[in-house]
Design a protein around this motif. Structure first.
Motif, PDB file in Angstrom:
ATOM      1  N   VAL A  41      33.309  25.960  82.462  1.00  0.00           N
ATOM      2  CA  VAL A  41      32.118  26.694  82.041  1.00  0.00           C
ATOM      3  C   VAL A  41      32.498  28.062  81.505  1.00  0.00           C
ATOM      4  N   ARG A  42      33.459  28.713  82.138  1.00  0.00           N
ATOM      5  CA  ARG A  42      33.903  30.019  81.652  1.00  0.00           C
ATOM      6  C   ARG A  42      34.559  29.904  80.278  1.00  0.00           C
ATOM      7  N   VAL A  43      35.316  28.847  80.067  1.00  0.00           N
ATOM      8  CA  VAL A  43      35.925  28.630  78.755  1.00  0.00           C
ATOM      9  C   VAL A  43      34.853  28.466  77.685  1.00  0.00           C
ATOM     10  N   ILE A  44      33.814  27.685  78.007  1.00  0.00           N
ATOM     11  CA  ILE A  44      32.720  27.478  77.050  1.00  0.00           C
ATOM     12  C   ILE A  44      32.059  28.807  76.713  1.00  0.00           C
ATOM     13  N   ALA A  45      31.780  29.615  77.730  1.00  0.00           N
ATOM     14  CA  ALA A  45      31.131  30.909  77.496  1.00  0.00           C
ATOM     15  C   ALA A  45      32.018  31.808  76.646  1.00  0.00           C
ATOM     16  N   TYR A  46      33.324  31.763  76.883  1.00  0.00           N
ATOM     17  CA  TYR A  46      34.238  32.624  76.125  1.00  0.00           C
ATOM     18  C   TYR A  46      34.229  32.271  74.648  1.00  0.00           C
ATOM     19  N   PHE A  47      34.348  30.978  74.318  1.00  0.00           N
ATOM     20  CA  PHE A  47      34.367  30.606  72.907  1.00  0.00           C
ATOM     21  C   PHE A  47      32.999  30.769  72.259  1.00  0.00           C
ATOM     22  N   ASP A  48      31.936  30.648  73.024  1.00  0.00           N
ATOM     23  CA  ASP A  48      30.609  30.945  72.473  1.00  0.00           C
ATOM     24  C   ASP A  48      30.529  32.402  72.040  1.00  0.00           C
ATOM     25  N   ARG A  49      31.101  33.294  72.846  1.00  0.00           N
ATOM     26  CA  ARG A  49      31.082  34.716  72.505  1.00  0.00           C
ATOM     27  C   ARG A  49      31.928  34.989  71.271  1.00  0.00           C
ATOM     28  N   LEU A  50      33.078  34.322  71.139  1.00  0.00           N
ATOM     29  CA  LEU A  50      33.890  34.492  69.943  1.00  0.00           C
ATOM     30  C   LEU A  50      33.143  34.011  68.706  1.00  0.00           C
ATOM     31  N   ALA A  51      32.444  32.883  68.837  1.00  0.00           N
ATOM     32  CA  ALA A  51      31.693  32.355  67.697  1.00  0.00           C
ATOM     33  C   ALA A  51      30.572  33.301  67.298  1.00  0.00           C
ATOM     34  N   GLU A  52      29.895  33.873  68.289  1.00  0.00           N
ATOM     35  CA  GLU A  52      28.799  34.796  68.003  1.00  0.00           C
ATOM     36  C   GLU A  52      29.295  36.064  67.306  1.00  0.00           C
ATOM     37  N   SER A  53      30.507  36.501  67.618  1.00  0.00           N
ATOM     38  CA  SER A  53      31.063  37.701  66.993  1.00  0.00           C
ATOM     39  C   SER A  53      31.749  37.392  65.668  1.00  0.00           C
ATOM     40  N   ARG A  54      31.671  36.132  65.218  1.00  0.00           N
ATOM     41  CA  ARG A  54      32.250  35.689  63.956  1.00  0.00           C
ATOM     42  C   ARG A  54      33.747  35.989  63.900  1.00  0.00           C
ATOM     43  N   ALA A  55      34.439  35.613  64.970  1.00  0.00           N
ATOM     44  CA  ALA A  55      35.882  35.833  65.056  1.00  0.00           C
ATOM     45  C   ALA A  55      36.610  34.994  64.021  1.00  0.00           C
ATOM     46  N   GLY A  56      37.779  35.440  63.626  1.00  0.00           N
ATOM     47  CA  GLY A  56      38.570  34.731  62.638  1.00  0.00           C
ATOM     48  C   GLY A  56      39.468  33.674  63.249  1.00  0.00           C
ATOM     49  N   VAL A  57      40.258  33.041  62.377  1.00  0.00           N
ATOM     50  CA  VAL A  57      41.101  31.919  62.796  1.00  0.00           C
ATOM     51  C   VAL A  57      42.114  32.356  63.839  1.00  0.00           C
ATOM     52  N   GLU A  58      42.834  33.442  63.564  1.00  0.00           N
ATOM     53  CA  GLU A  58      43.879  33.877  64.493  1.00  0.00           C
ATOM     54  C   GLU A  58      43.296  34.257  65.847  1.00  0.00           C
ATOM     55  N   ALA A  59      42.121  34.898  65.854  1.00  0.00           N
ATOM     56  CA  ALA A  59      41.508  35.284  67.125  1.00  0.00           C
ATOM     57  C   ALA A  59      41.159  34.058  67.958  1.00  0.00           C
ATOM     58  N   LEU A  60      40.698  32.993  67.313  1.00  0.00           N
ATOM     59  CA  LEU A  60      40.344  31.771  68.046  1.00  0.00           C
ATOM     60  C   LEU A  60      41.586  31.071  68.586  1.00  0.00           C
ATOM     61  N   VAL A  61      42.632  30.999  67.785  1.00  0.00           N
ATOM     62  CA  VAL A  61      43.870  30.372  68.264  1.00  0.00           C
ATOM     63  C   VAL A  61      44.460  31.216  69.391  1.00  0.00           C
ATOM     64  N   ARG A  62      44.361  32.538  69.265  1.00  0.00           N
ATOM     65  CA  ARG A  62      44.852  33.401  70.338  1.00  0.00           C
ATOM     66  C   ARG A  62      44.080  33.145  71.633  1.00  0.00           C
ATOM     67  N   GLY A  63      42.760  32.997  71.540  1.00  0.00           N
ATOM     68  CA  GLY A  63      41.967  32.705  72.730  1.00  0.00           C
ATOM     69  C   GLY A  63      42.409  31.423  73.401  1.00  0.00           C
ATOM     70  N   ALA A  64      42.681  30.386  72.595  1.00  0.00           N
ATOM     71  CA  ALA A  64      43.135  29.114  73.166  1.00  0.00           C
ATOM     72  C   ALA A  64      44.479  29.276  73.858  1.00  0.00           C
ATOM     73  N   ALA A  65      45.391  30.032  73.247  1.00  0.00           N
ATOM     74  CA  ALA A  65      46.722  30.207  73.833  1.00  0.00           C
ATOM     75  C   ALA A  65      46.660  30.989  75.133  1.00  0.00           C
ATOM     76  N   VAL A  66      45.891  32.078  75.148  1.00  0.00           N
ATOM     77  CA  VAL A  66      45.818  32.901  76.354  1.00  0.00           C
ATOM     78  C   VAL A  66      45.151  32.153  77.488  1.00  0.00           C
ATOM     79  N   LEU A  67      44.056  31.444  77.186  1.00  0.00           N
ATOM     80  CA  LEU A  67      43.354  30.701  78.242  1.00  0.00           C
ATOM     81  C   LEU A  67      44.193  29.545  78.778  1.00  0.00           C
ATOM     82  N   ALA A  68      44.895  28.842  77.885  1.00  0.00           N
ATOM     83  CA  ALA A  68      45.687  27.694  78.325  1.00  0.00           C
ATOM     84  C   ALA A  68      46.995  28.123  78.989  1.00  0.00           C
ATOM     85  N   GLY A  69      47.455  29.343  78.712  1.00  0.00           N
ATOM     86  CA  GLY A  69      48.710  29.789  79.292  1.00  0.00           C
ATOM     87  C   GLY A  69      49.927  29.176  78.637  1.00  0.00           C
ATOM     88  N   CYS A  70      49.776  28.696  77.396  1.00  0.00           N
ATOM     89  CA  CYS A  70      50.885  28.130  76.644  1.00  0.00           C
ATOM     90  C   CYS A  70      50.626  28.380  75.166  1.00  0.00           C
TER      91      CYS A  70
END
Length: 438
Positions: free
Chosen positions: A19-48
């Motif tokens: 649920v926290r992951v869903i909320a985090y990416f919803d916030r990125l989408a709402e702020s109109r984040a770019g490609v690198e910011a989204l990939v960075r979010g996935a890397a930091v959250l996944a720890g790899c």
């Protein structure tokens, strides 16, 4: 959402983390984040490391779990968990989790359990506005088996590949969906103030046609040179080099000197360092003039380059940002720095790593300033003015008082400050102090 995540964590840690992951990416989408910011979010959250590969659009973005972009030439390992951006497309997001091969251990993040999202990683990935503050999530037996493969678009399992965990599946699904929207937006019809367009324009790995398309959508003429601006807090900005106005807000700012909506202090001469601000009488290049034209805050200004070379201007702007200061007695120095004015001094940025052990002269400065509040501002005045009398005027003290201060400072630092060699050493020490900051 936070309350729901907290309750779910008590019942099922994997579900709470999802649920926290869903909320985090919803916030990125709402702020109109770019490609690198989204990939960075996935890397930091996944720890790899996370990797986006879109062969049709020639987009390749790879980010380490510490948030650093580090692209790789080798193709993705089919054993890694992945999600396609579209069911029938070739673009995919991958999590480089080596532990998915049978018989191997997770090497993605030291001490981290594959598929978990702990409090530290979520806090690091949060954007800061009402940041996420989750409780640590500990994996439970059977969680991967319950949701593995449930995320639409995840890669099919094979006898040689384990299934993704619950949280990995959610990260892949939400990040892939957001990436699909951003890529469609930046390669199709988009609003002119889209932050993702700025990211595309400043990305040296993006195809030339994609950067030209982004420039046109931002209202930039490819034939007119432009500058990249790197603010300490805020999104990257681009301004036309012959603009007669300061960049207002985020995004690209075409020049319109005659715009009646712009204040007089925003209408400066064509070159960023020439002329005076209209109606202010401020000399060009002064801290007050720069602050008026570029608004409050520290800022690195890249060189004027053709639009297709803006990635180079962006790199130089980020380097210039490291040479800026807060302009306070405890952090004296310019708040706005132009990359082209650094010259060979810019090479120091490659020698002094942020957060690393500072050089001995910097440590001496810090130690001396601990019990001497006037030290840094006085030394900055000495290093940045043409004479000691001008330095005394700058810090509003008598010339004899300045001489006494310098004698005391020389005793604390251990080297002379009133010789050419000692003054050069002081200038380098003050500069390296800025570069050594995190």
């Amino acid at each position: 959402m936070k309350e729901l995540a907290g309750r779910l964590t008590a019942l099922d840690p994997d579900a709470g983390a999802a649920v926290r992951v869903i909320a985090y990416f919803d916030r990125l989408a709402e702020s109109r984040a770019g490609v690198e910011a989204l990939v960075r979010g996935a890397a930091v959250l996944a720890g790899c490391p996370a990797r986006l590969v879109d062969p049709e659009r020639r987009v390749h973005v790879r980010v380490e779990p510490d948030g650093t972009r580090r692209d790789a030439e080798l193709p993705p390992d089919p054993a890694w968990p992945s999600a396609r951006l579209a069911p029938d497309g070739a673009a995919a997001l991958w999590l480089e989790r080596d532990g998915f091969a049978p018989g191997s251990s997770d090497k993605a993040s030291a001490g981290a359990v594959p598929g978990t999202v702990d409090a530290v990683r979520l806090t690091r990935a949060a954007t800061g506005k009402g940041g996420i503050t989750p409780a640590p999530a500990t994996p439970r037996a059977g969680a991967s088996e319950r949701l593995a493969g449930a995320a639409p678009g995840t890669s099919d399992s094979s006898p040689a590949t384990a299934l993704p965990s619950v949280v990995d599946a959610v990260i892949l699904e939400r990040a892939a969906g957001a990436l699909r929207v951003v890529l469609d937006r930046t390669r199709g019809r988009v609003p002119a103030d889209d932050p993702a367009l700025i990211e595309t324009l400043l990305d040296g790995t993006a195809p030339e046609q994609a950067r030209l398309h982004a420039a046109r959508r931002l209202g930039l003429d490819p034939a007119v040179p432009a500058r990249a601006l790197a603010p300490l807090d805020g999104r990257p900005r681009v301004v036309v080099a012959d603009a007669e106005s300061l960049p207002a807000g985020d995004g690209a700012t075409p020049a319109r000197a005659s715009d009646p909506e712009r204040p007089a202090s925003a209408r400066a001469a064509s070159h960023p360092r020439t002329g005076t601000s209209a109606g202010t009488g401020t000399a060009p290049g002064s801290a007050a003039s720069d602050a008026r034209r570029f608004s409050a805050g520290r800022l690195g200004v890249g060189p004027a380059v053709p639009v297709l070379e803006l990635p180079r201007s962006w790199d130089a702007a980020r380097t210039a940002l490291r040479f800026t200061a807060e302009g306070t007695p405890q952090d004296p120095g310019p708040r706005v720095v132009y990359a082209e004015e650094l010259g060979g001094i810019a090479l120091l940025a490659d020698l002094v790593a942020p957060g690393a052990e500072p050089p001995p002269d910097v440590r001496a400065l810090e130690a001396a300033a601990t019990h001497t509040p006037w030290l840094l501002s006085t030394l900055h005045a000495v290093a940045s003015t043409a004479s000691l009398r001008a330095a005394a005027t700058g810090v509003n003290v008598h010339h004899s008082t300045l001489q006494d201060r310098l004698a005391h400072a020389e005793h604390l630092l251990g080297w002379p400050l009133r010789t050419p060699q000692g003054r050069l050493r002081l200038q380098l020490a003050l500069t390296m102090r800025h570069l050594a900051r995190r």
